[in-house]
Structures are given as C-alpha cells and as structure tokens.
Design an enzyme around this catalytic site. Structure first.
Site, PDB file in Angstrom:
ATOM      1  N   TRP A 357       0.824  -1.209   0.000  1.00  0.00           N
ATOM      2  CA  TRP A 357       0.000   0.000   0.000  1.00  0.00           C
ATOM      3  C   TRP A 357       0.858   1.260   0.000  1.00  0.00           C
ATOM      4  O   TRP A 357       0.351   2.371  -0.187  1.00  0.00           O
ATOM      5  CB  TRP A 357      -0.963   0.006   1.189  1.00  0.00           C
ATOM      6  CG  TRP A 357      -0.308   0.230   2.530  1.00  0.00           C
ATOM      7  CD1 TRP A 357       0.585  -0.566   3.161  1.00  0.00           C
ATOM      8  CD2 TRP A 357      -0.525   1.349   3.411  1.00  0.00           C
ATOM      9  NE1 TRP A 357       0.952  -0.035   4.380  1.00  0.00           N
ATOM     10  CE2 TRP A 357       0.286   1.138   4.554  1.00  0.00           C
ATOM     11  CE3 TRP A 357      -1.321   2.490   3.354  1.00  0.00           C
ATOM     12  CZ2 TRP A 357       0.323   2.029   5.630  1.00  0.00           C
ATOM     13  CZ3 TRP A 357      -1.283   3.372   4.427  1.00  0.00           C
ATOM     14  CH2 TRP A 357      -0.465   3.149   5.537  1.00  0.00           C
ATOM     15  N   ASP A 358       2.161   1.092   0.184  1.00  0.00           N
ATOM     16  CA  ASP A 358       3.097   2.226   0.168  1.00  0.00           C
ATOM     17  C   ASP A 358       2.938   3.059  -1.100  1.00  0.00           C
ATOM     18  O   ASP A 358       3.057   4.292  -1.070  1.00  0.00           O
ATOM     19  CB  ASP A 358       4.545   1.730   0.224  1.00  0.00           C
ATOM     20  CG  ASP A 358       4.826   0.787   1.377  1.00  0.00           C
ATOM     21  OD1 ASP A 358       3.885   0.178   1.891  1.00  0.00           O
ATOM     22  OD2 ASP A 358       6.006   0.645   1.746  1.00  0.00           O
ATOM     23  N   GLU A 487       1.488  -1.688  13.192  1.00  0.00           N
ATOM     24  CA  GLU A 487       1.507  -3.148  13.272  1.00  0.00           C
ATOM     25  C   GLU A 487       1.987  -3.663  14.629  1.00  0.00           C
ATOM     26  O   GLU A 487       2.127  -4.876  14.815  1.00  0.00           O
ATOM     27  CB  GLU A 487       2.374  -3.709  12.150  1.00  0.00           C
ATOM     28  CG  GLU A 487       1.773  -3.461  10.773  1.00  0.00           C
ATOM     29  CD  GLU A 487       2.739  -3.739   9.639  1.00  0.00           C
ATOM     30  OE1 GLU A 487       2.275  -3.942   8.507  1.00  0.00           O
ATOM     31  OE2 GLU A 487       3.955  -3.734   9.886  1.00  0.00           O
ATOM     32  N   GLN A 600       4.171   3.136  13.812  1.00  0.00           N
ATOM     33  CA  GLN A 600       4.053   4.200  12.825  1.00  0.00           C
ATOM     34  C   GLN A 600       2.732   4.932  13.003  1.00  0.00           C
ATOM     35  O   GLN A 600       1.831   4.459  13.690  1.00  0.00           O
ATOM     36  CB  GLN A 600       4.139   3.653  11.406  1.00  0.00           C
ATOM     37  CG  GLN A 600       2.931   2.862  10.951  1.00  0.00           C
ATOM     38  CD  GLN A 600       3.079   2.342   9.533  1.00  0.00           C
ATOM     39  OE1 GLN A 600       3.831   1.429   9.284  1.00  0.00           O
ATOM     40  NE2 GLN A 600       2.354   2.935   8.606  1.00  0.00           N
TER      41      GLN A 600
END
Length: 767
Positions: A357-358, A487, A600
C-alpha cells in the site's frame, strides 16, 4: 544509528573501508534504471559478508509459503523479485594472489554514488599479502537512456611492481535469493554461448516461464590502447567466462570494459531473446563507455531539472533529499503500467520486491507533482488491472462480494503469509480508494472516474459493507479483528483509522456516483447496469456512514487507536533507555503488543489523509498525545509526523522528523539498511518538504501553499507540475517567490490569499 558517510550536496561518499559497514553500503550505493538494478557489490572477489544482488523489474518467482501453522485463506506462495545473473563479475589474480578486499590491506578507499550524473565509482589501493600494491578505479552505471544496458570500467595500475594479471570476466547465473524460503534456486538453464570476447547466459524460471538473457562483451585496454588478446573460454551450467593472461607494468594502467545487455521475455519474444541481446549489446559497444556515460549524465540532468529540491545552508538535509529523489527516479519510471514500486526498489530482497500500500499512500504524490500525468495514471491502472484478482482475494476469505486488494502482490493475488497482515490489515483497501481521490483532486482528470475509478470504488465499498459488524444494542457499525498501519497492535477492535477510511471510502464512492449521474447520465447508467448496483445497496452504505462507531477519549478529546487503548500504561519513548531501541530487535513480540508504543502513524495517518475534515485544534490534540509514544520503527512514519508538525507550527519537531526520514538509510536509523533501502518511504521525504515545509495542498481545485522555513536553512526550493503549469517555489527567511516556468496560467492561494499567476511570470509574497 551509525553515521559513516560523508555529507555532500550531490554525492554519497564513503571514505575508508570497514567490512562492518559493507552490506549497508551495498544497499545505499545501489544503482537502477526502472528496468533493472544492481546492489553495490564489488566487481572483484569479496570473501566477507555480502549480498550479491542483480534484479530485473517484473521478473519474479512464487516461492512456496513457509509457515509453522497453516490457516485457511493463506496464500500458497510469497512472490519474490529474483536475484538474477551476476553480470559485473571479475576475478583478478595478480602474480598468483587473488584481489580480495576482505583479505588485503586497503588504503585510500573511496566509494562515491554520483547522483547528479547517475553512476557509481570506487577507488582504492590494495596491498596484497606479498606486499605488492595496486591502485584500482571502478566505475559503473545502468543506463536510463538504454534501459537494457549496463556498463562498467575497471582500471588497474601496479604501484610498486611489474608482473602478471590473470583476469576472468564472467557471467554467473547459478545464483539464489538470500530470502528463498527453502534455500531453493529459482532458475533453470536454457543456453550459454561464447564467441570471441562476447558471452551469454540464458535462464528461465522454474515456474511462470520468465526467460532472462544476459549478454556481455569484454574489452581490454593497456595504456589507452585496445588489446587483441585471445581468451580461454569456459562454459558450465548457467555460467560462462573468459580468462585472459595479461602483463602488468609498474605505473601503467590496464582497463577492463564490460558491456551488458539484459533482456527478458516480458519485453521480447522468448525465441528471439538471444538475437535481441546481441543487437542491443552491439549498439552499446558501438557507442562506447564514454558516450554512454555522457548520455547518462544528460538524461539525469533532465530528471533533476524537473524534480530537484535545493536546500541552502544544511548539507545533511540537502544530501538526504537528493538521495531520496535519486532512488525514486532510478526505481520507477512509469513507462510500463505492468510495474510498480517495491518497498526496497532494486536495493535488496526484503519484502520480495512486491507491491504494498506504500505506492498509493506515499509514492503517488511524488509522481503526480514531478512527472507527466500519465505516469501517475499508470500507477492507478496497475490496480485497476488487478481488480478481478482483488475480488478473488475477497472470496478466498469468505466474502460474497466486493474486492479486497492484497497487502503484498505481484499479479494482484495476495502473497503475504502473516495472518495479522494478510487477513486483518485491510486498511490497505482504503489507500487504493484514496489514491483515486488524490489523483483526480490533483490533476482534475475527472474522466478517470468514468473510465476506471468508479468500478474500483464500488467493489471496495462492497467489501466494506460486508466487513463491518452491526451491533443492534448500540445501533452502530463496528470493525472487529483488524490490524491498523501500526503493526505493533494486532487483532484489535475498532481501529480508528480503519473505521474512518472505510466510512470515507463509502462517502467518496457515493459522491462519485452522484457526479457521474449529474455529468454523464448514460455512462452512469452503463456502470449501474454492468455492476448491478441497486438503490438499497447505496442506502446501506449511507446507513454505515451515519452509524459508524469511532473510539474516542472524551476526557482528552482525542481519537483512540482502538477500543481499550488507554488500558495500556502510557509511557513516552523519551523515558525508555535507548538500549531498548529499536524495540523490534530487542523486545519479544508479546512485550511489544502489550506496550503503548506505536510503530508508525495510525490515527495521525487518517488526520494526514483527510486533513481537510479536521480543524487545527483536533489535529494538535491528537498529535500531542500520539507523537511522544511513537517509535517510528516503520520507515513510513516520520514523514507524516513532519508534515503535521509543519501544519501545527512545531518547527523543531518538523525538522527532526524530516531529517529522520531523509537520512533514514544514510544514517541507518533503524539498524536494518543492510536488507535494502526504504525506497517507498523516500517519497514521504519528498512530501515532508513539499507538503510539509512548502505547505502544499489542493483545495477546491486550487493549489494552496503555506510555506515556512526551518531556522537553520537559508532557503529551499522545489518544483511541481500542476494541471499543465510548471512552478518553481523558492522560500527564504523573508519571502516566498513562485515562478511559472510554463505558458499555462494558474490560480493559487498563498497564505490564504488568492493570486493568479500568468505564464512565464513571477509572484513574491512576504513569508
């Protein structure tokens, strides 16, 4: 974090050789051209730790999944970009002793990645165990003009002796991926041949039938004159070599040239690969090394003209942003809609070189603003072409309708095998939808919605419709058992970001449907009929939007990461002993999951994406709570914090986070750069400057700029292309200067004031 690279505006420079840094340097000094790439391995033998890596874009292998406990729905393979034939290899034996920098004494070692002109150069003096000293200069590049060509020049000069050189120039296709799950080699031999000073190796993958042909010509010059020397040929399975015996004379330079043509059946007919390779190689050899290298410099000059960011007064920051832009431009060119951007680019094997998805969340904005519109469009079409696979992915997980785009893929099929990601990190679907919005919002290309976008949006919305869980007692919809971008928390209920991006997708899909109905009723009805979209389905989406549950903390007035997040002990990262960091290399997974620490941006990711929906006070409250407990152990995290800190006026924090994302690999912040550079997060570094310090946003179809400059910068500037206009934005401590370098006029807001900037004109605004 370990800093050992010299700061320089246009180059990455390593002075002095330390084997402890070598694998990190192999990543950092990698070269590529969108078609192929090469880690910075030495041409000559190196017996120390090394990851020999030569990669071809789009050539991959479905490596059998390796898991301890199989679960229904697991993909059967993990797709991996293949380590391919080593075309740079040279064995150098001087008076019977092999040149090996792991064994020799190394003096005057300098390795330089010249980003301005796009080549890698290395110089050193090696003292062999017999006391003999040779000076070596090695230069190589992969051409961004002729995408199938690589070239190297290797100079050897004896310093304190005359003697003999036994040189072997080879092609080695008997290689394997470091990340092979079962230590399997993925290539089968097809053919080898040697003819005079040319040789070739053709391989095919054991599955999927990719064919790869590498054809090389070796030339020898002594003191600048080409030599006609017979070579002893050798052919083995997946291997060819030419062995030369040469004289070495004190202070006289022997130069070795290798020209390589690397071609695959992705671009050419399989039965013509060897013929094509010969033709491509002959064209490169006819030009010669110096001409190819000058063409490379000229082509890179054009890339820098369109995408360079200039920072005056801070060499570390300048080097960092150019390194990031350089890696992005040599990883993806946008010419091939079958390709995408792997998280490591061509610099290593971690993450398999697959699509994450980056791309949609981080890379798309860079290509929107620095390249032709078609390049960004191709990134979206890549996902559109995988829509049927995304629908299959949803069926595999038990959904009756809709599309779930994969977390990791090469061909649209999910190939990730960690359950908390494969099954639960479904927020990636929202990033695909947001990319469509982002593209249309930036370019104004409404036609994309009617051609491709609406079908993707409807199928993603159908997935969200089925994935939510209605709770009658509370009359709300919830999202249970998910993993957010952070995550470091798995299998949670009501991750705020996932809930919000799902609901927003439904909102945007309805908005696009209404737009099509109002502007092209016939096209609207075509899609309604084709997709069998019923009014009651859209009404269901509206009900989900109205009743979506969002976890909040009323006392702090913040959005919660997920239900019960505040049951954790909240400890700032600043209070942790640094010996614990990075957590993922020092703590057990159990300890990480029970901690408050965030890998993140998660809530902040939503505040960045949907920034226009939230006022500054809301952003500030959430930033002030979450930033202190974020460890940024995902490369994707610092840039989001930098952009939001700029918006909030937190200048020191914005600069700190910018430097962290810009120099993540150069300074090896997370102690993992030996696995490859964090290529996709490099686009986030660009965002930190343009959207952060530049304050660039698109609101109501207009470009908005709200720049500020860090206190230790004299000035900075960037270029963007916006709806046909090419703009140079320069910011110093006193003013903002915007120059329209095109003929296209543009309306824009600067510090909330409306301006019209005609073609080939300049606007100045006090900072």
């Amino acid at each position: 974090m370990k800093k050992y690279l010299k700061e320089h505006e246009w180059s990455i420079i390593e002075e002095g050789f330390d084997p402890e840094n070598h694998e990190v340097s192999e990543s950092v000094f990698s070269i590529g051209n969108g078609h192929m790439g090469q880690r910075a391995n030495f041409e000559e033998t190196y017996s120390g730790d090394s990851l020999q890596g030569s990669y071809m874009a789009g050539v991959y292998y479905p490596d059998k999944t390796r898991v301890g406990w199989w679960k229904n729905g697991y993909p059967e393979y993990f797709a991996k970009v293949l380590n391919s034939t080593n075309w740079i290899g040279l064995n150098i034996i001087i008076d019977g002793e092999e040149l090996d920098l792991y064994q020799a004494k190394v003096h005057e070692f300098v390795r330089e990645l010249n980003m301005k002109e796009g080549y890698l150069q290395r110089t050193f003096v090696a003292e062999l165990q017999n006391g003999k000293q040779v000076k070596v200069q090695a230069t190589r590049f992969v051409s961004i003009v002729d995408k199938e060509i690589g070239a190297l020049k290797y100079d050897i000069t004896p310093i304190n002796f005359s003697g003999t050189l036994n040189l072997t120039s080879y092609l080695d296709g008997d290689i394997k991926n470091k990340d092979a799950n079962y230590d399997e080699k993925f290539w089968d031999p097809v053919n080898t041949w040697i003819n005079d000073n040319q040789m070739s190796v053709t391989l095919k993958t054991k599955k999927l039938d990719f064919h790869f042909c590498s054809t090389v010509e070796t030339q020898i010059f002594i003191n600048g004159e080409k030599q006609k020397i017979s070579a002893k040929p050798e052919e083995k399975l997946k291997f060819t070599s030419l062995n030369y015996d040469l004289p070495l004379t004190k202070d006289v330079t022997t130069t070795i040239y290798k020209y390589a043509a690397n071609v695959t059946n992705r671009d050419h007919d399989t039965d013509r690969l060897e013929t094509v390779g010969k033709t491509v190689l002959s064209q490169a050899v006819a030009k010669g090394f110096d001409v190819l290298k000058q063409e490379q410099a000229d082509a890179w000059a054009l890339k820098w003209r369109d995408s360079d960011i200039i920072i005056e007064g801070d060499v570390a920051a300048q080097q960092g942003i150019r390194f990031n832009i350089f890696q992005l431009n040599q990883t993806y060119t946008g010419e091939d809609e079958r390709l995408n951007i792997g998280p490591k680019g061509f610099t290593g094997e971690k993450y398999g070189g697959s699509t994450y998805w980056d791309t949609e969340a981080y890379c798309l904005p860079f290509y929107l603003a620095t390249a032709d519109q078609e390049i960004a469009r191709n990134l979206l079409i890549y996902r559109y072409n995988h829509l049927e696979k995304a629908k299959e992915n949803a069926r595999k997980l038990g959904f009756s309708k809709g599309a779930l785009y994969p977390m990791v893929t090469m061909n649209g099929e999910e190939c990730h095998n960690e359950w908390e990601i494969t099954f639960e990190e479904i927020h990636r679907n929202g990033a695909i939808a947001y990319a469509i919005y982002n593209y249309v919002n930036y370019t104004g290309d409404q036609s994309y919605l009617g051609e491709y976008g609406i079908e993707v949006l409807i199928e993603i919305s159908r997935f969200w419709e089925e994935r939510v869980n209605y709770v009658p007692a509370k009359d709300v919809y919830m999202m249970l058992g998910v993993t957010g971008p952070n995550e470091y928390e798995n299998n949670v209920d009501n991750n705020w970001y996932t809930n919000r991006i799902a609901s927003w997708t439904l909102e945007y899909t309805i908005e696009v449907l209404d737009h099509l109905k109002a502007t092209d009723l016939e096209l609207y009805q075509t899609w309604i009929d084709k997709l069998e979209l019923k009014p009651e389905e859209v009404n269901q989406w509206k009900d989900i939007i109205n009743k979506m549950y969002y976890p909040i903390d009323e006392e702090r007035n913040i959005f919660l990461q997920q239900d019960n997040f505040l049951n954790k002990e909240i400890i700032p990262v600043a209070e942790l002993d640094k010996k614990h960091l990075p957590l993922n290399q020092n703590w057990s997974w159990d300890r990480i999951l029970r901690s408050c620490f965030i890998k993140q941006a998660d809530v902040l990711q939503g505040l960045y994406f949907l920034n226009h929906e939230f006022d500054l006070d809301t952003i500030r409250r959430n930033f002030d709570f979450y930033e202190p407990i974020t460890v940024h152990e995902s490369s994707l995290s610092p840039c989001v914090h930098s952009i939001l800190a700029c918006q909030l006026g937190y200048k020191d924090k914005a600069y700190e986070m910018y430097l962290r994302t810009a120099r993540l690999d150069l300074d090896n912040y997370n102690n993992d750069t030996e696995d490859g550079c964090h290529t996709t997060s490099m686009a986030g570094t660009w965002m930190s400057v343009v959207q952060g310090f530049g304050g660039m946003k698109i609101r109501d179809n207009q470009l908005c700029l709200n720049p500020f400059i860090p206190g230790n910068w004299n000035s900075f500037s960037f270029k963007i292309v916006f709806r046909g206009a090419r703009l140079m934005v320069q910011v110093d401590q006193e003013k903002v200067t915007i120059t329209n370098e095109s003929n296209t006029p543009v309306d824009l807001h600067v510090y909330d004031e409306q301006h019209k900037l005609n073609g080939n004109s300049t606007l100045q605004v006090a900072i």
